[in-house]
Design a protein around this motif. Structure first.
Motif, mmCIF file in Angstrom:
data_model
loop_
_atom_site.group_PDB
_atom_site.id
_atom_site.type_symbol
_atom_site.label_atom_id
_atom_site.label_comp_id
_atom_site.label_asym_id
_atom_site.label_seq_id
_atom_site.Cartn_x
_atom_site.Cartn_y
_atom_site.Cartn_z
ATOM 1 N N ALA A 1 -104.545 76.645 -56.050
ATOM 2 C CA ALA A 1 -104.875 77.440 -55.024
ATOM 3 C C ALA A 1 -105.932 78.571 -55.232
ATOM 4 O O ALA A 1 -106.116 78.560 -56.441
ATOM 5 C CB ALA A 1 -103.624 78.330 -54.746
ATOM 6 N N CYS A 2 -106.688 79.070 -54.423
ATOM 7 C CA CYS A 2 -107.694 79.812 -54.601
ATOM 8 C C CYS A 2 -108.130 80.540 -53.246
ATOM 9 O O CYS A 2 -107.829 80.235 -52.208
ATOM 10 C CB CYS A 2 -109.147 79.086 -54.901
ATOM 11 N N ALA A 3 -108.392 81.793 -53.573
ATOM 12 C CA ALA A 3 -108.809 82.880 -52.623
ATOM 13 C C ALA A 3 -110.094 83.715 -52.772
ATOM 14 O O ALA A 3 -110.420 83.880 -53.984
ATOM 15 C CB ALA A 3 -107.440 83.887 -52.199
ATOM 16 N N LEU A 4 -110.858 83.864 -51.749
ATOM 17 C CA LEU A 4 -112.103 84.515 -51.660
ATOM 18 C C LEU A 4 -111.541 86.043 -51.405
ATOM 19 O O LEU A 4 -110.717 86.260 -50.448
ATOM 20 C CB LEU A 4 -112.973 84.109 -50.633
ATOM 21 N N THR A 5 -111.783 86.890 -52.413
ATOM 22 C CA THR A 5 -111.427 88.189 -52.084
ATOM 23 C C THR A 5 -112.548 89.145 -51.837
ATOM 24 O O THR A 5 -113.747 88.705 -51.803
ATOM 25 C CB THR A 5 -110.488 88.630 -53.155
ATOM 26 N N VAL B 1 -107.788 82.780 -47.938
ATOM 27 C CA VAL B 1 -107.387 81.646 -48.468
ATOM 28 C C VAL B 1 -108.276 80.370 -48.363
ATOM 29 O O VAL B 1 -108.732 79.850 -47.159
ATOM 30 C CB VAL B 1 -105.946 81.152 -48.173
ATOM 31 N N LEU B 2 -108.725 79.697 -49.575
ATOM 32 C CA LEU B 2 -109.796 78.705 -49.531
ATOM 33 C C LEU B 2 -109.043 77.556 -49.668
ATOM 34 O O LEU B 2 -109.515 76.369 -48.911
ATOM 35 C CB LEU B 2 -110.719 78.999 -50.606
ATOM 36 N N PHE B 3 -108.184 77.467 -50.447
ATOM 37 C CA PHE B 3 -107.298 76.121 -50.461
ATOM 38 C C PHE B 3 -105.939 76.582 -50.864
ATOM 39 O O PHE B 3 -105.725 77.595 -51.855
ATOM 40 C CB PHE B 3 -107.899 74.884 -51.245
ATOM 41 N N ASP B 4 -104.742 75.820 -50.808
ATOM 42 C CA ASP B 4 -103.421 76.013 -51.135
ATOM 43 C C ASP B 4 -102.669 74.788 -51.026
ATOM 44 O O ASP B 4 -102.188 74.616 -49.939
ATOM 45 C CB ASP B 4 -102.970 77.268 -50.314
ATOM 46 N N ARG B 5 -102.438 74.489 -52.126
ATOM 47 C CA ARG B 5 -102.020 73.266 -52.457
ATOM 48 C C ARG B 5 -100.173 73.145 -52.373
ATOM 49 O O ARG B 5 -99.736 72.107 -51.743
ATOM 50 C CB ARG B 5 -102.157 72.090 -53.535
ATOM 51 N N GLN B 6 -99.868 74.335 -52.662
ATOM 52 C CA GLN B 6 -98.410 74.423 -52.567
ATOM 53 C C GLN B 6 -97.846 75.488 -51.248
ATOM 54 O O GLN B 6 -96.642 75.665 -51.231
ATOM 55 C CB GLN B 6 -97.738 75.019 -53.907
ATOM 56 N N GLY B 7 -98.628 76.118 -50.935
ATOM 57 C CA GLY B 7 -98.453 77.239 -49.933
ATOM 58 C C GLY B 7 -97.918 78.723 -50.179
ATOM 59 O O GLY B 7 -97.822 79.593 -49.439
ATOM 60 N N THR B 8 -97.680 78.791 -51.522
ATOM 61 C CA THR B 8 -97.333 80.113 -52.254
ATOM 62 C C THR B 8 -98.217 81.146 -51.678
ATOM 63 O O THR B 8 -98.212 82.258 -51.264
ATOM 64 C CB THR B 8 -96.940 80.026 -53.708
ATOM 65 N N LEU B 9 -99.705 80.764 -52.148
ATOM 66 C CA LEU B 9 -100.705 81.820 -51.824
ATOM 67 C C LEU B 9 -100.912 82.254 -50.443
ATOM 68 O O LEU B 9 -101.028 83.373 -50.315
ATOM 69 C CB LEU B 9 -101.963 81.132 -52.238
ATOM 70 N N PHE C 1 -105.380 80.049 -58.972
ATOM 71 C CA PHE C 1 -103.849 80.003 -59.571
ATOM 72 C C PHE C 1 -103.648 78.550 -60.153
ATOM 73 O O PHE C 1 -104.114 77.529 -59.423
ATOM 74 C CB PHE C 1 -103.095 80.268 -58.313
ATOM 75 N N ARG C 2 -102.818 78.554 -61.411
ATOM 76 C CA ARG C 2 -102.730 77.419 -61.932
ATOM 77 C C ARG C 2 -101.101 77.122 -61.826
ATOM 78 O O ARG C 2 -100.333 77.958 -61.702
ATOM 79 C CB ARG C 2 -103.222 77.430 -63.293
ATOM 80 N N ALA C 3 -100.886 75.953 -61.892
ATOM 81 C CA ALA C 3 -99.389 75.331 -62.035
ATOM 82 C C ALA C 3 -98.624 75.897 -63.327
ATOM 83 O O ALA C 3 -97.647 76.050 -63.660
ATOM 84 C CB ALA C 3 -99.029 74.261 -61.815
ATOM 85 N N ASN C 4 -99.445 76.088 -64.434
ATOM 86 C CA ASN C 4 -99.149 76.357 -65.720
ATOM 87 C C ASN C 4 -99.202 77.702 -65.953
ATOM 88 O O ASN C 4 -99.323 78.886 -64.910
ATOM 89 C CB ASN C 4 -99.958 75.557 -66.898
#
Length: 303
Positions: free
Chosen positions: A27-31, A110-118, A50-53
């Motif tokens: 996931a990634c966001a522009l701030t 939000v630029l992309f979010d593969r899991q929805g948490t962001l 954001f990383r899964a690890n």
């Protein structure tokens, strides 16, 4: 020549493609100012990834004249937040910068979010910061906690007490100042200058950080250039990419304040001491800085 916003947008789009193509980011966001629609002449690009690890990281660089940076955190950093938890100030430490997911994602895109948490946390942040009563209470909590922390500094050695008081002034004082104005702290390179609407608070912060205008910056930077090459190698990227461009735009005190704030705990104090704004009579300075920090917190509380 492209205007600042168009230039930033073009670089942002390139970085978005790059970040989305990386296998480590989920996931990634522009701030920052571009996401919030508050671009100014000194704006750069701020991202949170954001990383899964569990790995944390920080990356930055230049694309043409545009400076960009991305803070990378584990996705778990976003989990478990609700209104009650966001309402409480972060626990004070010499490494606390006051950045929770609320500060990170205020006004984020939000630029992309593969899991929805962001996406979920960004929506919660927007909901809470739109609630003026809630944000006012958060500012109250920050000021009161800052006062408690300040009360523990009398017994500390003078230099450490001054550094801690400076951190308290920004993390719990200036942050609460912006909450009182129904915003969050932003554009940290311009903290002193952006307090101009409240000269009393601005002057207190100037004293706490030993800021004295353009001449103070000139003396500061001349001394900085004499520091060991090993320290300069570590600090020059921040100095050249962020601080100096802001100073050239009139943020001399912002540049000094920013350096002295981030240098504490990052650069070796025994080496960087000559530019940290310490006075010969350090005990007298300690007493004055603690008093000024108390006054600043009380001024914010009275807004």
């Amino acid at each position: 020549m492209m205007d600042v916003q168009a230039q930033l947008t073009a670089v942002m789009q390139k970085k978005r493609v790059e970040f989305e193509g990386r296998g480590d980011l989920v996931a990634c966001a522009l701030t920052g100012s571009l996401a919030r629609g508050r671009v100014w002449a000194g704006s750069d690009l701020d991202f949170w990834g954001f990383r899964a690890n569990s790995d944390e990281d920080f990356e930055d660089g230049m694309v043409g004249d545009v400076y960009w940076e991305i803070d990378i955190q584990p996705l778990d950093w976003l989990r478990g937040w609700d209104a009650a938890r966001f309402l409480q100030p972060p626990k004070f430490s010499s490494e606390e910068f006051g950045v929770t997911p609320m500060e990170a994602l205020w006004g984020a895109r939000v630029l992309f979010d593969r899991q929805g948490t962001l996406t979920q946390v960004t929506a919660l942040v927007q909901q809470l910061t739109d609630d003026k009563a809630w944000l006012w209470q958060r500012g109250e909590n920050y000021v009161l906690y800052g006062m408690q922390c300040l009360g523990t500094l009398n017994s500390k050695p003078a230099e450490q007490a001054i550094l801690d008081a400076r951190r308290i002034a920004i993390v719990y004082g200036v942050s609460a100042y912006w909450m009182r104005r129904f915003e969050l702290l932003s554009s940290v390179i311009r903290i002193p200058e952006r307090l101009s609407s409240h000269p009393e608070i601005q002057n207190l912060l100037r004293g706490i950080f030993a800021l004295n205008g353009q001449q103070g910056w000139d003396d500061f930077y001349a001394t900085y250039l004499t520091l060991p090459a090993s320290l300069r190698e570590e600090a020059d990227p921040d100095m050249n990419r962020e601080i100096l461009p802001a100073v050239r735009l009139g943020m001399a005190e912002g540049g000094m304040c920013h350096f002295r704030f981030i240098a504490d705990g990052w650069l070796p104090l025994d080496v960087v001491r000559p530019i940290m704004g310490f006075e010969t009579d350090i005990e007298a300075q300690k007493e004055r800085v603690l008093d000024a920090t108390d006054d600043l917190l009380r001024c914010v509380a009275a807004m």
